[in-house]
Structures are given as structure tokens and as C-alpha cells.
Enzyme design. Structure first.
Site, mmCIF file in Angstrom:
data_model
loop_
_atom_site.group_PDB
_atom_site.id
_atom_site.type_symbol
_atom_site.label_atom_id
_atom_site.label_comp_id
_atom_site.label_asym_id
_atom_site.label_seq_id
_atom_site.Cartn_x
_atom_site.Cartn_y
_atom_site.Cartn_z
ATOM 1 N N ALA A 62 5.111 7.168 2.146
ATOM 2 C CA ALA A 62 4.688 7.734 0.860
ATOM 3 C C ALA A 62 5.024 9.181 0.633
ATOM 4 O O ALA A 62 4.864 9.678 -0.447
ATOM 5 C CB ALA A 62 3.068 7.585 0.810
ATOM 6 N N ASN A 98 -1.304 6.572 7.231
ATOM 7 C CA ASN A 98 0.147 6.571 7.986
ATOM 8 C C ASN A 98 0.827 7.783 7.578
ATOM 9 O O ASN A 98 1.656 8.212 8.542
ATOM 10 C CB ASN A 98 0.586 5.309 7.120
ATOM 11 C CG ASN A 98 0.086 3.945 7.762
ATOM 12 O OD1 ASN A 98 0.000 3.894 8.869
ATOM 13 N ND2 ASN A 98 -0.344 3.489 6.548
ATOM 14 N N HIS A 120 -0.523 13.424 -2.503
ATOM 15 C CA HIS A 120 -0.495 14.015 -1.154
ATOM 16 C C HIS A 120 0.061 15.578 -1.243
ATOM 17 O O HIS A 120 1.108 15.400 -1.812
ATOM 18 C CB HIS A 120 0.680 13.541 -0.285
ATOM 19 C CG HIS A 120 0.406 11.782 -0.267
ATOM 20 N ND1 HIS A 120 -0.446 11.161 0.671
ATOM 21 C CD2 HIS A 120 1.146 10.885 -0.788
ATOM 22 C CE1 HIS A 120 -0.442 10.001 0.552
ATOM 23 N NE2 HIS A 120 0.641 9.543 -0.517
HETATM 24 N N1 LIG Z 1 3.973 4.479 6.112
HETATM 25 C C1 LIG Z 1 3.425 4.637 4.929
HETATM 26 O O1 LIG Z 1 3.459 5.728 4.150
HETATM 27 C C2 LIG Z 1 2.660 3.487 4.356
HETATM 28 C C3 LIG Z 1 2.129 3.631 3.163
HETATM 29 C C4 LIG Z 1 1.431 2.265 2.569
HETATM 30 C C5 LIG Z 1 1.281 1.314 3.602
HETATM 31 N N2 LIG Z 1 1.405 1.305 4.922
HETATM 32 C C6 LIG Z 1 1.152 0.325 5.720
HETATM 33 O O2 LIG Z 1 1.898 -0.915 5.413
HETATM 34 C C7 LIG Z 1 0.728 -2.047 5.940
HETATM 35 C C8 LIG Z 1 1.039 -3.059 4.471
HETATM 36 O O3 LIG Z 1 0.741 -2.512 3.466
HETATM 37 P P1 LIG Z 1 0.580 -3.536 2.216
HETATM 38 O O4 LIG Z 1 -0.033 -2.458 1.102
HETATM 39 O O5 LIG Z 1 1.599 -4.337 1.999
HETATM 40 O O6 LIG Z 1 -0.859 -4.104 2.545
HETATM 41 P P2 LIG Z 1 -1.549 -5.707 2.268
HETATM 42 O O7 LIG Z 1 -2.728 -5.801 2.772
HETATM 43 O O8 LIG Z 1 -1.311 -5.809 0.791
HETATM 44 O O9 LIG Z 1 -0.585 -6.636 3.054
HETATM 45 C C9 LIG Z 1 -0.633 -6.936 4.337
HETATM 46 C C10 LIG Z 1 -0.226 -8.191 4.667
HETATM 47 O O10 LIG Z 1 -0.155 -8.347 6.281
HETATM 48 C C11 LIG Z 1 -0.845 -9.528 6.480
HETATM 49 N N3 LIG Z 1 -1.165 -9.565 8.157
HETATM 50 C C12 LIG Z 1 -1.905 -8.735 8.561
HETATM 51 N N4 LIG Z 1 -1.900 -8.843 9.879
HETATM 52 C C13 LIG Z 1 -1.014 -9.919 10.301
HETATM 53 C C14 LIG Z 1 -0.216 -10.400 11.336
HETATM 54 N N5 LIG Z 1 -0.789 -10.338 12.794
HETATM 55 N N6 LIG Z 1 1.083 -11.012 11.287
HETATM 56 C C15 LIG Z 1 1.482 -11.428 10.079
HETATM 57 N N7 LIG Z 1 0.923 -10.997 8.859
HETATM 58 C C16 LIG Z 1 -0.163 -10.037 8.948
HETATM 59 C C17 LIG Z 1 -2.001 -9.694 5.565
HETATM 60 O O11 LIG Z 1 -2.476 -11.078 5.536
HETATM 61 C C18 LIG Z 1 -1.624 -9.019 4.299
HETATM 62 O O12 LIG Z 1 -0.951 -10.166 3.646
HETATM 63 C C19 LIG Z 1 -0.601 -1.229 5.773
HETATM 64 O O13 LIG Z 1 -1.122 -1.939 6.810
HETATM 65 C C20 LIG Z 1 -0.268 0.222 5.663
HETATM 66 O O14 LIG Z 1 -0.896 0.522 6.975
HETATM 67 C C21 LIG Z 1 2.201 2.482 5.390
#
Ligand SMILES: NC(=O)c1ccc[n+]([C@@H]2O[C@H](COP(=O)([O-])OP(=O)(O)OC[C@H]3O[C@@H](n4cnc5c(N)ncnc54)[C@H](O)[C@@H]3O)[C@@H](O)[C@H]2O)c1
Length: 267
Positions: A126, A192, A222
Site C-alpha cells: 500500500a 503490513n 499513510h
Molecule cells: N502488504 C500490504 O501493504 C498489504 C495491504 C493489504 C493487505 N495485506 C495483507 O493481505 C492479506 C489479504 O488481504 P485481503 O484484503 O484479500 O483479505 P481478505 O480477508 O479479503 O481475504 C483473505 C482470504 O484468505 C483466506 N484465508 C485465510 N487463511 C487462509 C489459509 N490458511 N489458506 C487459504 N486461505 C486462507 C480467508 O478465508 C479470506 O478469504 C491480509 O492478510 C493482509 O494482511 C497486505
């Protein structure tokens, strides 16, 4: 002599939530030429519309033969599945960078990558400016003050709920001040960016964090100031949230796609 490039590269996802669905949609629409989307590792048994193949076990995902796996499922999933992917020789792009604040997990993942001759890639997510911070740190310590401000809805279901009353705040409210490690541990879905900053400057203790809930905000904002021998960078990024998950920003999905494209040599 250079080896002939393989024409088609294959990607699988771990997680098929808000980010996963955007990434899959882009891949299926052919927006990353030469890349085939294989499917996703998911939890639960209900099939997702728009998902050709889904697996519930990592072994089945790996058996499909991906060249690269994108984790978009959360810190626990990264910790459980990234070691197996890396050891199997599969490169991994990690969205849940917050997990990497844990030094023992970091060491384990680097070890698995060495064994599997694979790579763990961290997208800028992000935020931007990580390339500057990585360069600046080579000149000496870099100190970062980071402030993350999101709409109230983005903090629902997080530890913020036990720190302020989200339903009654009427103005921008700081509910957390502390270090990067504590922020990542207490706000795994939102920290993150903090972890990516800490990794970029190579020292979590050099990053201080403020988290803010703002009833007037429509975007995830941010702000950071980083100072070191190289100079000072001030950065302010306002991201549109994903409609399907306001905790995540839309640009994150595209930052992941960009990390994949650059990894495979696309300019
Ligand atoms: N790096 C960054 O800047 C940044 C920004 C936003 C989100 N993220 C990360 O990305 C991840 C995903 O974001 P999102 O918005 O898609 O979240 P989300 O909650 O919409 O989707 C996550 C999905 O992963 C599934 N899940 C959870 N554990 C699992 C497993 N062990 N195996 C398979 N599937 C599993 C959940 O059921 C859900 O459908 C978040 O955990 C967040 O930490 C990182």
C-alpha cells in the site's frame, strides 16, 4: 549461453479474498501477458464463483506446478505455507509482510529459500518509497515516523475496538502509539505497511508508529517522514480502499502484480 525463456509462467494464490479476487481477475483477463492463473488455496468447502481450481491442501497446490505463489491470506497462512512453497523451489510473493517482523520466521523462510533455490519477494504494497529507504540505509541508520490513518470502518474487527469506541468518535483519533514490532503484532491485518518499512530500513526499532481512526476519512492514508545520512523523505499516500475489504487498499493488488512482472523481467 542464455537459456531459452519459458513462454508461459504459472501462478497460484494462497487466499481468495478481496486482494486474491482482484489479482485473479487481472490474470484471467490477460493483463500480465505470458502468465497463467492456476487457482487458489482456500479455506472452507464452498466453491468460489470465478475460481477454476481450488485446493485445500498445499500439496495439491504444489502438484499443480506453479512457478510462483502469491500469498494473500494472512500472517498465519504465510507462516504455514510459505516454507513449503520455498522449499519446493517455488518463488513466493508475500502480502502479509507483518509476519516477517518475527525474526525466527524470517530466518526460517530465508533458509527454506536457500534450500529450494527460490526467492521470497516483498511488494511495496500500500506504500511507495521503499526503494529510497533501502538505498538510504546503505549510508547509515534511517529513522522513520509513520502515521496510518483510515476510515472508522477499516478498524472494525481489529484491536482498535478495545482501545476506543469506534461507534462514537466524531473526530480523527490516535488510538495507538508505539514501535513497529508491537504495531505488527497487535494489528496483523493493518500493519503490513509498518513491517515493510521496518524491513526496508533494516531495523524495527528505527520505526515509530501512530494509528488513527478518522470518521471523516474516505481513503486509507499513510504518512511518513524518514531521516538519515542520505537526507529526508516525506511521503503521503492516500489509497482507495477495496470495496470488498476496506482494510486493504486497491493499489496493493496492483503492487503485487507489479512485483510479479518485475520479477519476471517485465520493464
Ligand atoms: N502488504 C500490504 O501493504 C498489504 C495491504 C493489504 C493487505 N495485506 C495483507 O493481505 C492479506 C489479504 O488481504 P485481503 O484484503 O484479500 O483479505 P481478505 O480477508 O479479503 O481475504 C483473505 C482470504 O484468505 C483466506 N484465508 C485465510 N487463511 C487462509 C489459509 N490458511 N489458506 C487459504 N486461505 C486462507 C480467508 O478465508 C479470506 O478469504 C491480509 O492478510 C493482509 O494482511 C497486505
Amino acid at each position: 549461453m542464455k537459456q531459452a525463456r519459458r513462454t508461459l509462467r504459472r501462478i497460484a494464490l494462497i487466499g481468495f479474498g478481496a486482494l486474491g479476487q482482484v489479482i485473479a481477475g487481472e490474470l484471467q483477463a490477460g493483463h500480465l501477458p505470458g502468465v497463467e492463473f492456476l487457482g487458489a488455496l482456500v479455506t472452507g468447502t464452498v466453491p468460489h464463483p470465478g475460481l477454476r481450481s481450488s485446493w485445500s491442501r498445499l500439496e495439491d497446490l504444489l502438484a499443480a506446478g506453479p512457478d510462483l505463489v502469491v500469498e494473500v491470506a494472512g500472517q498465519t497462512a504465510l507462516e504455514s505455507h510459505a516454507p513449503g512453497c520455498l522449499q519446493a523451489g517455488c518463488d513466493v510473493v508475500a502480502a502479509s509482510v507483518g509476519a516477517l517482523m518475527d525474526a525466527s520466521l524470517r530466518a526460517r523462510l530465508w533458509d527454506c529459500a536457500r534450500q529450494g533455490e527460490s526467492r521470497l519477494l516483498i511488494p511495496s504494497g500500500a506504500l511507495g518509497g521503499l526503494d529510497y529507504l533501502r538505498a538510504a540505509r546503505r549510508l547509515g541508520p534511517v529513522h522513520v515516523n509513520y502515521r496510518g490513518c483510515k476510515p472508522v470502518a477499516a478498524w472494525r474487527g481489529t484491536a482498535a475496538e478495545s482501545m476506543i469506541d469506534l461507534s462514537t468518535i466524531s473526530k480523527s483519533t490516535v488510538f495507538f502509539r508505539g514501535g513497529a514490532e508491537e504495531a505488527a503484532a497487535r494489528f496483523p491485518q493493518n500493519a503490513n505497511v509498518v513491517a515493510a518499512l521496518a524491513l526496508a530500513v533494516g531495523d524495527p526499532s528505527a520505526v515509530t508508529v501512530e494509528l488513527v481512526a478518522d470518521p471523516g476519512a474516505r481513503t486509507n492514508r499513510h504518512e511518513l517522514t524518514a531521516q538519515g545520512v542520505a537526507g529526508t523523505i516525506r511521503l503521503s499516500v492516500e489509497n482507495s480502499p477495496l470495496p470488498t475489504n476496506p482494510k486493504s487498499s486497491r493499489v496493493t493488488a496492483f503492487s503485487i502484480l507489479d512485483a510479479v512482472a518485475s520479477h519476471w523481467g517485465e520493464p
